[in-house]
Write an enzyme that holds these catalytic residues in place. Sequence first.
Site, PDB file in Angstrom:
ATOM      1  N   CYS A 127      -6.495  -4.529  -5.793  1.00 17.58           N
ATOM      2  CA  CYS A 127      -7.366  -5.602  -5.299  1.00 17.58           C
ATOM      3  C   CYS A 127      -7.798  -6.520  -6.451  1.00 17.58           C
ATOM      4  CB  CYS A 127      -8.558  -5.021  -4.545  1.00 17.58           C
ATOM      5  SG  CYS A 127      -9.399  -6.273  -3.534  1.00 17.58           S
ATOM      6  N   HIS A 239      -6.064  -1.448  -0.662  1.00 15.17           N
ATOM      7  CA  HIS A 239      -6.811  -0.355  -1.280  1.00 15.17           C
ATOM      8  C   HIS A 239      -6.215   1.010  -0.909  1.00 15.17           C
ATOM      9  CE1 HIS A 239     -10.423  -2.252  -3.131  1.00 15.17           C
ATOM     10  NE2 HIS A 239     -10.050  -3.248  -2.346  1.00 15.17           N
ATOM     11  N   GLU A 241      -6.557   3.776  -2.327  1.00 17.02           N
ATOM     12  CA  GLU A 241      -7.486   4.894  -2.560  1.00 17.02           C
ATOM     13  C   GLU A 241      -8.371   5.176  -1.343  1.00 17.02           C
ATOM     14  OE1 GLU A 241     -10.122   1.412  -3.330  1.00 17.02           O
ATOM     15  OE2 GLU A 241      -7.993   1.899  -3.587  1.00 17.02           O
TER      16      GLU A 241
END
Length: 601
Positions: A127, A239, A241
Amino acid sequence: MANRFDWQSQLATAYAAFPEAARKPVIAITGNYDDQTCKLAEGYYKSVQRAGGVPVIVPPLADTDAIINTLDHVDGLLLSGGGDINPLLVGEEPSPKLGSINSERDIPELLITQLAYNRQIPILGICRGIQTLAVALGGKVAQDICDSAKIKHSQDAHRSEPTHSVTVDPDSILYNIYSDAQHCSMFNVQCSMLYVNSFHHQAVSDPGPRFRVTAKAPDGIIEAIESREFKSIMGVQWHPECLGGDDGMPLFGWLVRQAAHYREACDMHSRILTLDTHCDTPMFFPQGVDFGSRDERILVDLHKMTEGRQDATIMVAYLPQPQLGETFSSKVDFDVSGPMEYADLIFDKIEELVDKNKRYLSIARTPADLYADKRQGRRSIMLGIENGLALNGQLQNLNHFAQRGIVYMTLCHNGDNDICDSARGCNTHHGVSQFGQQVIREMNRLGIMVDLSHAAEKSFYDALDISSEPIVCSHSSCRALCDHPRNLTDAQMRALAAKGGVMQITMYNGFLVKDGEATVIDAMRHLEHAIQVMGIDHVGIGTDFDGDGGIRGLASSSDLVNFTRQLLARRYSERDIQKIWGGNFLRVMSQVMQCRNGVMA
């Protein structure tokens, strides 16, 4: 079931594993900053740990000493998400729709990105991280994509929910990462479609010259970039994660694997001696370059050698060959009376720069000197002459240069001289001249290697017959792969190997490919062809950096550890990599120098 509060048993387990526990790649993660606090979402560090890495958080400190010391102890870098980058850093005024910037992070992260890039450290940007990569390395960001976007890029759904698709370039590392993933529900291999989560309004508008775009959203917004220079650097706009299950893990697994490969190459460089057998950096001395700093005008300097973990280079005094009617003094930038004086001036200037940086740098005159410098943590420069014009037609001048410590002399350059015909010459002598025969024999006697790069084919075979010692080609490539008169035919390569000589693959674009842009992959093709023809004991690397050498993926001394990564990826053993990285060349040097005993007393 283990008692979650029994931390002493975990400590006992740790002691039981030490010191046999395998070293895991250490991944530095840039910390977010808010309300005077450095913080990090758990998804980043837990994903790194799950992928097999050891996460460490890097606070936003704009202190280069702190950053360099951090990078010296990590194997990979993860640029985490967060607030927008201040547009003033790229010379732009803020858009009215710009989100909240995080100026506390901007300078530290731009610094760590550039310094990690210089050191070849694998990087993954997420990001904000993809935007940091772009800004740090020559690209641009769009401050606000709301007007141009045709789909919603800042989702209201839960962060673990994929909300739009991106199309992935099938010819990309990103595609391979996801197509190889064992368990990933978010990738459709058949249509190269990846389903992602994102919450942003700033994006990369131009990746810059060092990156290529590898994924886009349906509205054309750039969603992923990766290095064009064969470096392990990638950025994604979504993202991973935050994705649940196994869907977010492929990228973290890639980063940890690349970090392990990087550490393997660095560890190997700590054990082996790395020698580049030809660079032309003295050509830039008239510009006042500073070898002790990271000077962007040159490809070889102390900082770049350190970044690329390069131990030594052979730095030549290059003498341009005058054409008929030209004087030598008209071809050079220094005011000298002739070729010999010019070569001496170059060697004087090399000795000056070494003396100025003597804590870190030394002149080596023998293989033993090189190994002593490595043990003492110094980089080494060896001296060579490119073009026997330096002798000024006087055989006794060879002894002078032997006393100065040259290890080889390239008999000619681009044009015939009084020693032999050049590959770019006019067949003046039909090979080696009578004077050239004397020169070769005297070089044998004085323990100076005969270098046949630039020599015409007839000169090459004449010199092989005349010399009593093995011969080198300090910067040449394979004519079978690139038909250029400077390159060696397979027959020449076999003849060179039969006499115990070595051929050093060069990183000059025009000697690697006939058309287009050469890359590190082309250099590897030439190296492996030479190994196939000559055997592993007769090859090496002579980059020709600062003499128009330098290709994509091996653009300067900074990149040389990546050459080792290419060799490791092809399963070369450490013993063979040492041979390629100078061991073969030093074997010839040692053999030739045995003749010096009693001659130079």
